[in-house]
Design a protein around this motif. Structure first.
Motif, short mmCIF file in Angstrom:
data_model
loop_
_atom_site.label_atom_id
_atom_site.label_comp_id
_atom_site.label_asym_id
_atom_site.label_seq_id
_atom_site.Cartn_x
_atom_site.Cartn_y
_atom_site.Cartn_z
N ARG A 1 -5.95 -9.76 -4.22
CA ARG A 1 -4.54 -10.15 -4.37
C ARG A 1 -3.99 -11.05 -3.32
O ARG A 1 -3.23 -12.06 -4.25
CB ARG A 1 -3.73 -8.88 -3.62
CG ARG A 1 -3.99 -7.30 -4.81
CD ARG A 1 -2.99 -6.30 -4.07
NE ARG A 1 -3.54 -4.96 -4.91
CZ ARG A 1 -3.62 -4.80 -5.75
NH1 ARG A 1 -2.34 -5.32 -6.83
NH2 ARG A 1 -4.00 -3.08 -6.14
N GLY B 1 -7.21 -6.27 -0.08
CA GLY B 1 -6.32 -7.02 -0.58
C GLY B 1 -6.29 -8.01 -0.39
O GLY B 1 -6.08 -9.14 -0.89
N ASP C 1 -4.96 -3.15 1.76
CA ASP C 1 -4.42 -3.20 0.51
C ASP C 1 -2.70 -2.77 0.80
O ASP C 1 -2.29 -2.25 1.64
CB ASP C 1 -4.78 -1.39 0.76
CG ASP C 1 -4.52 -1.19 -1.18
OD1 ASP C 1 -4.33 -2.37 -1.67
OD2 ASP C 1 -4.38 0.41 -1.17
N ILE C 2 -2.55 -4.16 0.31
CA ILE C 2 -0.88 -4.86 0.63
C ILE C 2 -0.16 -4.50 -1.16
O ILE C 2 1.00 -4.69 -0.90
CB ILE C 2 -1.45 -6.09 0.80
CG1 ILE C 2 0.08 -6.49 1.22
CG2 ILE C 2 -1.91 -7.25 -0.62
CD1 ILE C 2 0.40 -7.95 2.06
N GLY C 3 -1.74 -4.13 -1.27
CA GLY C 3 -0.19 -4.22 -2.95
C GLY C 3 0.26 -4.72 -3.77
O GLY C 3 -0.66 -6.33 -3.70
N ASP C 4 0.85 -4.89 -4.82
CA ASP C 4 1.33 -5.40 -5.06
C ASP C 4 2.10 -6.77 -4.65
O ASP C 4 3.40 -6.21 -3.76
CB ASP C 4 1.91 -5.65 -7.11
CG ASP C 4 0.76 -4.40 -7.89
OD1 ASP C 4 -0.41 -4.93 -7.91
OD2 ASP C 4 1.87 -3.71 -8.55
N GLY D 1 5.25 -3.57 3.91
CA GLY D 1 4.03 -3.50 2.06
C GLY D 1 4.20 -1.58 1.80
O GLY D 1 5.91 -1.23 1.85
N PRO D 2 3.39 -1.18 0.47
CA PRO D 2 4.05 0.72 0.24
C PRO D 2 3.40 1.17 1.42
O PRO D 2 2.88 1.57 2.14
CB PRO D 2 2.15 0.20 -0.42
CG PRO D 2 1.94 -1.35 -0.51
CD PRO D 2 2.33 -2.31 0.68
N ASP D 3 4.19 2.20 0.42
CA ASP D 3 4.48 2.92 2.00
C ASP D 3 3.88 4.12 1.73
O ASP D 3 3.89 5.23 3.16
CB ASP D 3 5.87 4.18 1.58
CG ASP D 3 7.17 3.02 1.54
OD1 ASP D 3 7.50 2.45 2.50
OD2 ASP D 3 8.38 3.97 0.76
N ARG E 1 0.95 -5.19 5.77
CA ARG E 1 0.84 -3.72 5.88
C ARG E 1 0.94 -2.98 6.64
O ARG E 1 0.29 -3.22 7.90
CB ARG E 1 -0.70 -3.52 4.55
CG ARG E 1 -0.38 -2.49 4.06
CD ARG E 1 0.07 -1.46 3.10
NE ARG E 1 0.25 -0.46 3.04
CZ ARG E 1 -0.44 0.43 2.13
NH1 ARG E 1 -1.78 -0.48 1.76
NH2 ARG E 1 -0.72 1.91 2.45
#
Length: 318
Positions: free
Chosen positions: A129, A126, A100-103, A72-74, A48
């Motif tokens: 996950r 994160g 918070d790395i997302g899915d 990772g997420p934008d 991330r």
């Protein structure tokens, strides 16, 4: 192919008491990915990073050495920071981190080993996950799982609260590398050899404890080894343990001991092979310690250092 999952950040490094800080790309998992790429391995980093100047610096640094970066997420993330204060070359850290790395996408089919650890397996949201990814991969049995707790006490609370999650991750792993400093914090009244044996019993086929100037201890179901430290002229310790991990995984790969189908072979690694892998990992870490920041060596530098190993200086740190 290697996949590394975890934080990439910026180390702001300065001498203790100094007002001057120098920015270096860092983060334990990112350092492992960088080290693997410089040794000639194909590696992807799932992380991330903020879409800011620090994130651009970290991403460019990793890509320049051949790491494939999934940032990772934008949405709205800022690149995390670690302020590293050096005293006699030894670093202590203060963190400003978001994780918070997302899915997490499925691992590429060509993946032979996934590595994670440090803050990525400790900080919500994160961490859950990452743990779920390892649980899925353990059930599938397709890849070797590597884990380095690389504990940061300031972010983990009390050892009693941190131990269950760490022990669960050990039980999912095939290769565990941990420092004696980490074990002293986690189990202050126990010998690190005893903890390593207990972690082996949890299910990890290979457990390795780095001991700074006292060298390395490794245990499998069939072997226990103590190896001496590599001697160096110390500049700083930033990235030392991560370089050891890169060298360890690279060595296991060169010995054809990675991948789910090689799990039994890894558990049965012979003494001479394990000595070779451990000694080369120590040499790789020592090169990193001989220059500022997390700056792991290329394979060509390793070959040069191997041909002219120093016999004086300080021992590699953790």
């Amino acid at each position: 192919m290697f996949v590394v999952v975890g934080e990439a950040l910026v180390d702001l490094v300065g001498q203790r008491g100094s007002r001057t800080l120098v920015a270096h790309p860092g983060g334990s998992p990112a350092n492992v990915a960088l080290g693997l790429a410089r040794l000639g391995d194909r590696v992807a980093l799932m992380t991330r990073l903020g879409r800011d100047s620090f994130g651009e610096m970290v991403s460019a640094h990793l890509k320049a050495s051949g790491v494939r970066v999934d940032a990772g997420p934008d949405a709205g993330a800022k690149t995390s920071l670690a302020v590293a204060s050096l005293a006699a070359g030894v670093a202590s850290y203060d963190f400003r981190i978001e994780w918070d790395i997302g899915d997490l996408a499925p691992l590429p089919v060509e993946t032979r080993c996934v590595h994670t650890g440090s803050l990525a397996t400790a900080l919500a949201p994160g961490a859950a996950r990452v743990t779920n990814l390892l649980e899925r991969e353990r059930e599938r049995g397709r890849v070797t799982i590597s884990y380095d707790p690389n504990v940061r006490p300031a972010l983990l609370g009390e050892p009693e609260g941190a131990r269950p999650a760490i022990e669960h991750l050990v039980s999912l792993s095939d290769v565990v590398k941990v420092s004696d400093e980490d074990l002293r914090w986690l189990y202050p009244d126990r010998r690190d050899e005893d903890v390593a044996r207990d972690w082996l019993a949890l299910g990890a086929p290979l457990v390795i404890v780095t001991r700074g100037g006292e060298g390395v201890f490794a245990v499998t179901a069939h072997l226990e080894l103590d190896r001496p430290a590599t001697r160096i002229d110390l500049v700083d310790t930033v990235g030392a343990g991560d370089s050891f991990t890169s060298g360890l995984l690279d060595g296991l790969g060169r010995a054809d001991l990675l991948g789910g189908v090689r799990r039994d072979a890894l558990a049965r690694i012979d003494e001479s092979s394990l000595i070779s892998v451990l000694d080369e990992a120590s040499l790789i870490a020592s090169i990193t310690c001989s220059r500022p920041g997390a700056d792991p060596p290329t394979w060509a530098e390793v070959e040069t250092a191997r041909a002219a190993r120093p016999s004086t200086g300080q021992s590699i740190p953790r």
